[in-house]
Design an enzyme around this catalytic site. Structure first.
Site, PDB file in Angstrom:
ATOM      1  N   SER A 155       0.829  -1.202   0.000  1.00  0.00           N
ATOM      2  CA  SER A 155       0.000   0.000   0.000  1.00  0.00           C
ATOM      3  C   SER A 155       0.871   1.264   0.000  1.00  0.00           C
ATOM      4  O   SER A 155       1.638   1.476  -0.933  1.00  0.00           O
ATOM      5  CB  SER A 155      -0.961  -0.045   1.187  1.00  0.00           C
ATOM      6  OG  SER A 155      -1.981   0.913   1.048  1.00  0.00           O
ATOM      7  N   ASP A 248     -10.290  -3.917  -4.530  1.00  0.00           N
ATOM      8  CA  ASP A 248      -9.389  -2.920  -3.958  1.00  0.00           C
ATOM      9  C   ASP A 248      -9.485  -1.657  -4.790  1.00  0.00           C
ATOM     10  O   ASP A 248      -9.358  -1.707  -6.022  1.00  0.00           O
ATOM     11  CB  ASP A 248      -7.956  -3.467  -3.966  1.00  0.00           C
ATOM     12  CG  ASP A 248      -6.939  -2.524  -3.343  1.00  0.00           C
ATOM     13  OD1 ASP A 248      -7.331  -1.459  -2.839  1.00  0.00           O
ATOM     14  OD2 ASP A 248      -5.742  -2.876  -3.352  1.00  0.00           O
ATOM     15  N   HIS A 278      -8.219  -4.972  -0.204  1.00  0.00           N
ATOM     16  CA  HIS A 278      -7.024  -4.243   0.196  1.00  0.00           C
ATOM     17  C   HIS A 278      -6.682  -4.586   1.647  1.00  0.00           C
ATOM     18  O   HIS A 278      -7.561  -4.650   2.508  1.00  0.00           O
ATOM     19  CB  HIS A 278      -7.263  -2.738   0.077  1.00  0.00           C
ATOM     20  CG  HIS A 278      -6.022  -1.930   0.290  1.00  0.00           C
ATOM     21  ND1 HIS A 278      -5.140  -1.660  -0.723  1.00  0.00           N
ATOM     22  CD2 HIS A 278      -5.503  -1.358   1.401  1.00  0.00           C
ATOM     23  CE1 HIS A 278      -4.132  -0.958  -0.248  1.00  0.00           C
ATOM     24  NE2 HIS A 278      -4.327  -0.764   1.042  1.00  0.00           N
TER      25      HIS A 278
END
Length: 309
Positions: A155, A248, A278
């Protein structure tokens, strides 16, 4: 494909807590989410050596945790955790780090870069690059000899990994490989994965806008040090492994970045994990998809290191 059963159950469990969504919290409240999830992960595999240090960098110190799985690590992975540049501490990612070290035979260095909004852009990017250079200068101390250096992150940590991989082309250090797990590479909040209602889960469109607003001003986001997809030239980088999740908001930008790297001549291995959201990669011992993705990343690191020897 729908979310897998384990993910649906976890989301239902979290919903029962009654917590507001991230974008309705202040940063300290949001930081409590990952701290609470840590209790679910368990301790992780034993290491030959585990050491917490504070590395001295210009004008600040950055804590790191060094996890060494055996007497002769075959590489060193510098890992930048996720959390939108706002939340997350290295102790919350220790189980993941131990898993990666155990499965790859590489030492893992977890980096506790400075967080926003207390330290806005480019603090995290600066810490990421300077800590990578520190690790490179201390490879013999960590691994016993010069071994391949790998940058990895999920991320926002994937964002930092992409940034240091770009910067390493000119100023070093020499990277052997970059691992980008559902990375933040752009800031287009209106693409198809951002707009899809099925992707508004633990990290939603509103949450990503909240993270970005805490981290970088709108005019700063055109800088490749914030959005690596904005770089005019992606060539000459270390080979990349890119992991994306079906459900996501960051799926499209991660996959677009993988294609752009490949078009620039960078060797790329990409896999999209169906039924995953995610954050799944770091949910060790909670989501089965995490184990599958960690095994995939470990296999790709093994394939790359084996080919290099």
């Amino acid at each position: 494909m729908a979310l897998d059963e384990a993910t649906s159950s976890l989301l239902a469990q979290l919903a029962e807590s009654g917590q507001p969504p991230i974008h309705e919290m202040d940063p300290e409240q949001a930081r409590g989410i990952t701290a609470a999830l840590r209790e679910m992960y368990g301790p992780g595999p034993d290491m030959a050596r585990a050491e917490n240090r504070s590395i001295d960098l210009p004008g600040r110190s950055v804590p790191v945790q060094i996890l060494v799985p055996n007497a002769a690590p075959r590489g060193v992975i510098v890992y930048y955790h996720g959390g939108g540049w706002v939340i997350g501490r290295i102790e919350e990612f220790e189980t993941l780090g131990r898993q990666l070290a155990d499965k790859t035979g590489c030492a893992v260095v977890l980096v506790d870069y400075r967080l926003a909004p207390e330290h806005r852009y480019p603090a995290a990017a600066d810490d990421a690059l300077d800590s990578l250079r520190w690790v490179d200068a201390h490879l013999e101390e960590i691994a016993g000899k010069r071994v391949p250096l790998i940058a990895a992150g999920d991320s926002a940590g994937g964002n930092l990994t992409a940034i240091v991989a770009q910067k390493a082309r000119a100023g070093g250090p020499a990277l052997s490989q970059q691992i980008l797990v559902y990375p933040v590479t752009d800031c287009d909040f209106d693409n198809s994965s951002y707009a899809d209602p099925e992707n508004q889960l633990m990290v939603s469109r509103d949450a990503m806008i909240w993270f970005w607003d805490h981290y970088a001003d709108a005019d700063q986001r055109a800088n490749p040090d914030a959005c690596p997809a904005k770089a005019g030239d992606l060539s000459g980088q270390a080979p990349a492994v890119v992991v994306t999740a079906e459900h996501d908001v960051l799926r499209d930008e991660g996959e677009a970045y993988a294609k752009a790297l490949e078009a620039a001549g960078v060797p790329v291995r990409h896999r999209r994990f169906p039924g995953q959201m995610h954050g799944f990669f770091t949910m060790v011992n909670v989501l089965p998809g995490s184990a599958e993705a960690i095994d995939y990343v470990a296999a790709e690191i093994d394939r790359h290191l084996s080919a290099a020897t």
